[in-house]
Scaffold this motif. Structure first.
Motif, short mmCIF file in Angstrom:
data_model
loop_
_atom_site.label_atom_id
_atom_site.label_comp_id
_atom_site.label_asym_id
_atom_site.label_seq_id
_atom_site.Cartn_x
_atom_site.Cartn_y
_atom_site.Cartn_z
N VAL A 363 5.61 19.43 20.18
CA VAL A 363 5.37 17.38 20.56
C VAL A 363 6.91 16.50 21.15
O VAL A 363 7.97 16.47 20.24
CB VAL A 363 3.82 17.10 19.58
CG1 VAL A 363 4.46 17.20 18.78
CG2 VAL A 363 3.99 15.57 19.86
N CYS A 364 6.97 15.45 21.50
CA CYS A 364 7.90 14.63 21.03
C CYS A 364 7.10 13.44 21.36
O CYS A 364 6.86 12.82 22.73
CB CYS A 364 8.52 14.66 22.85
SG CYS A 364 9.67 13.83 23.14
N GLY A 371 13.25 7.69 25.74
CA GLY A 371 13.68 8.58 24.05
C GLY A 371 14.75 9.28 25.01
O GLY A 371 15.01 9.19 26.06
N GLY A 372 15.85 9.79 23.84
CA GLY A 372 16.49 10.77 24.19
C GLY A 372 15.98 12.20 23.43
O GLY A 372 17.51 13.02 23.34
N ILE A 513 13.23 13.70 12.59
CA ILE A 513 12.16 14.30 11.20
C ILE A 513 13.06 13.91 10.17
O ILE A 513 12.17 13.74 9.37
CB ILE A 513 12.04 15.83 11.76
CG1 ILE A 513 10.91 16.39 12.90
CG2 ILE A 513 10.56 16.38 10.31
CD1 ILE A 513 9.92 14.95 12.73
N LEU A 514 14.20 14.15 9.97
CA LEU A 514 14.59 14.38 8.60
C LEU A 514 15.10 13.23 8.01
O LEU A 514 15.37 12.44 6.90
CB LEU A 514 16.07 15.24 8.64
CG LEU A 514 15.57 16.78 8.84
CD1 LEU A 514 17.63 17.16 8.75
CD2 LEU A 514 15.32 17.27 8.20
N ASP A 563 13.86 9.32 17.44
CA ASP A 563 12.36 9.80 18.68
C ASP A 563 12.24 11.54 17.36
O ASP A 563 12.62 11.66 16.83
CB ASP A 563 12.99 10.80 19.85
CG ASP A 563 13.66 9.05 20.33
OD1 ASP A 563 13.34 8.37 20.31
OD2 ASP A 563 14.52 9.98 20.96
N LEU A 564 11.07 11.59 17.59
CA LEU A 564 11.12 12.58 16.54
C LEU A 564 10.20 14.00 17.96
O LEU A 564 9.48 13.87 18.83
CB LEU A 564 9.51 12.32 16.38
CG LEU A 564 9.41 11.30 14.73
CD1 LEU A 564 8.22 11.30 14.38
CD2 LEU A 564 10.39 11.70 13.56
N THR A 565 10.62 14.84 17.58
CA THR A 565 9.74 16.56 18.33
C THR A 565 9.90 18.03 17.81
O THR A 565 11.00 17.96 16.67
CB THR A 565 11.53 16.67 19.59
OG1 THR A 565 12.00 15.79 20.16
CG2 THR A 565 11.30 17.99 19.81
N ILE A 566 9.30 18.47 17.86
CA ILE A 566 9.11 19.26 16.59
C ILE A 566 8.30 20.75 17.98
O ILE A 566 7.56 20.83 18.72
CB ILE A 566 7.71 18.78 16.09
CG1 ILE A 566 7.70 17.73 15.10
CG2 ILE A 566 7.46 20.31 15.65
CD1 ILE A 566 7.04 17.57 14.61
N LEU A 567 8.84 21.42 17.78
CA LEU A 567 9.06 22.82 18.10
C LEU A 567 7.96 23.89 17.89
O LEU A 567 9.48 24.18 17.09
CB LEU A 567 10.33 23.18 19.43
CG LEU A 567 9.97 24.44 20.45
CD1 LEU A 567 8.41 24.91 20.50
CD2 LEU A 567 11.19 24.72 20.81
N VAL A 568 7.22 24.63 17.55
CA VAL A 568 7.43 25.64 16.77
C VAL A 568 6.81 27.23 17.32
O VAL A 568 5.83 26.37 18.31
CB VAL A 568 5.47 25.14 15.74
CG1 VAL A 568 5.54 26.68 14.48
CG2 VAL A 568 6.19 23.65 14.73
#
Length: 572
Positions: A363-364, A371-372, A513-514, A563-568
């Motif tokens: 998700v982004c 966004g960047g 995220i952090l 911006d929030l990006t998560i890749l699992v």
């Protein structure tokens, strides 16, 4: 009982009524491809349209910024399933009742309509999200043949192109994206869009993508009489034209090859038609392996209709804009921001890849209009699959443009060499050579081999990945990283390797995220992230991704400043 999935196409749309047309068109194409007749197809399209509209009206309460996921799949070679999922508050399926037809107002067909059209309708929850599953028996004539991988790839390409038509406003940009999709699908050396100049009765090369950049530059803008050669023949007839042996065919108009240095051995043209009028051609040249097939003809013809529509829409939009002057500088800036936002969205994958032994979720969410953050998946070959995650410093137009440049650089480089060292060098030089010398980009590029289960990667300043090792039942950080891109142009990035086993996880994320903060400006931080992951190791990839997003939202009360990006990635 877990049932097997034969074929599946995934679409992710915003909860905007404007996307309904795109959805209807592509559901129609899907139904036709699996064998439904025109009447059945139209009814299924109406059912999907009603379901999509109901989610927007009743689930999201007309909030057009939310997400709706649609999956179309053939199940057990007997059923055609359409699954719509949303993130609205979980509904009580016992409260959903079909109304009497007399009670249904115009424009609100209701649940009764869905039950009437489809053979089975089920409201449920999947991974803590609302899910509407609609099932229709496949026509008997199509049950003996499955949707081939070629047709499935064509359908996904059509879906992607249809999405770009709605997202990219500039015609030149849109056609460049489309010819790239066609080239990847058909696997040919060259793709071009030729348009007619009605005043001079000439055809000219409007958009060209060729293996030889020098040839492409010479072809762009090149004009010739619209009755010349095979192009003229296809243009005049309004029918697709396939020529497998061009060199020995006396009808070949070889002046174009002579002027540009090109060599044409085979070609395929499909007319671009608007209301039965031919406005140009979509052409592909020189199949890389083998010769053009009838399936290639069908694919190019199907895509040509979408290309023609996009060109016609662009011309209409341009004409309208010429008659309505900008009201203010603010309107102009808003248009530029919207164009950049759509361009950024177009750089992100529109569907998750299907890779053996891997369960993937991503998700982004940009904090501002543009966004960047960036993530991507690239299939390098049968056994090797690449993952990329990046974060450009800052937000806004400059960051969005850098993301677009980064994606273009990445895809160009892997076509020449997918060596991790070569990719990192090319990406670093691209960022160092950008106009804004203050921009930097964190970037992690990884290649996973499905045979050896080894992931090789390089990390240019991106947050350390979280790694769960099932054998030791521990989460740890992969603390291998170096300078962000854009600091030292000649820096050589190191390649690291990790051996993965069944049950392992890797979680990649951006610093948004952090650094997400609450009202007291306290950061979410790495400690909270690791604590959360430690309690979710039994989940699948999508469940972990959603749990992370939910936890961060709850912590900062959805007040995102980055911006929030998560890749699992879950290794099965």
């Amino acid at each position: 009982m877990q049932k097997t999935l034969n074929e599946s196409v995934y679409i992710q749309l915003s909860s905007n009524p404007k996307m309904a047309t795109f959805l209807r068109n592509n559901v129609h194409k899907s139904c036709s491809m699996v064998g439904f007749d025109e009447e059945q197809t139209d009814m299924i399209v109406l059912a999907v349209d009603e379901a999509f509209t109901n989610i927007i009206r009743h689930g999201y309460k007309m909030d057009f910024t939310q997400r709706i996921d649609i999956r179309l799949k053939i199940h057990e070679n007997k059923y055609f399933k359409i699954i719509l999922q949303d993130n609205a508050p979980i509904i009580d399926k016992n409260c959903i009742k079909a109304r009497c037809l007399d009670e249904i107002r115009p424009g609100g067909l209701g649940v009764h309509f869905l039950y009437t059209i489809m053979d089975y309708v089920e409201y449920t929850t999947i991974n803590e999200r609302n899910a509407l599953i609609m099932t229709k028996h496949l026509p008997k004539k199509s049950r003996t043949k499955r949707l081939s991988s070629v047709n499935q790839q064509l359908l996904q390409t059509l879906l992607d192109i249809g999405r770009y038509v709605h997202q990219i406003l500039d015609l030149d940009t849109l056609l460049n994206v489309i010819v790239n999709e066609v080239k990847n699908l058909i696997q040919c050396e060259s793709v071009s869009v030729l348009l007619e100049d009605r005043e001079t009765k000439e055809l000219f090369f409007h958009t060209v993508l060729d293996e030889n950049k020098e040839v492409a530059n010479k072809l762009r803008g090149l004009r010739f009489d619209s009755n010349k050669g095979f192009a003229g023949k296809a243009f005049a007839s309004g029918e697709p034209l396939l020529v497998r042996d061009v060199e020995h065919n006396p009808e070949h108009y070889n002046k174009i090859d002579e002027d540009t240095g090109a060599k044409t051995s085979s070609l395929l043209y499909s007319p671009l038609k608007v209301q039965k009028r031919v406005i140009g051609l979509l052409g592909v040249k020189n199949k890389i392996s083998g010769s053009f097939s009838e399936q290639d003809v069908e694919a190019v013809t199907a895509i040509a209709s979408t290309v023609a529509l996009s060109i016609d829409n662009a011309y209409a939009h341009e004409t309208l804009q010429q008659t309505i002057p900008d009201l203010s500088e603010t309107n102009r800036i808003r248009k530029e921001i919207e164009s950049a936002r759509l361009m950024h969205q177009a750089t992100l994958p529109q569907a998750l890849p299907s890779i053996p032994q891997l369960d993937i979720s991503a998700v982004c969410q940009p904090a501002t209009e543009v966004g960047g953050d960036y993530y991507d998946f690239i299939r390098l070959n049968e056994n090797n699959h690449a993952f990329a995650v990046g974060d450009v410093s800052g937000h806004g137009l400059e960051a969005g443009m850098m993301v677009s440049m980064a994606r273009s650089c990445l895809y160009t480089q892997v076509n020449f060499s997918n060596s991790i060292s070569d990719v990192m060098t090319a990406m670093n030089r691209m960022v160092c050579g950008s106009i804004d010398k203050n921009l930097m980009m964190t970037f992690l590029f990884a290649v996973f081999n499905t045979q050896t289960k080894v992931m090789a990667f390089a990390n240019a300043g991106h947050p350390y990945p979280c790694y769960y090792q099932a054998k030791s039942d521990t989460w740890q950080l992969i603390k291998d990283g170096e300078f962000p891109l854009g600091i030292h142009e000649e820096f050589q990035y190191s390649t690291h390797r990790i051996q993965f086993d069944k049950g392992d996880f890797v979680v990649l994320y951006s610093d948004g995220i952090l650094e997400a903060s609450d009202e007291n400006k306290e950061h979410y931080g790495l400690e909270r992230l690791l604590k959360l992951l430690g309690s979710k190791k039994w989940m699948n990839a999508q469940e972990i991704q959603l749990a992370m997003l939910r936890d961060v939202r709850n912590f900062c009360e959805s007040l995102f400043h980055d911006d929030l990006t998560i890749l699992v990635i879950h290794f099965l």
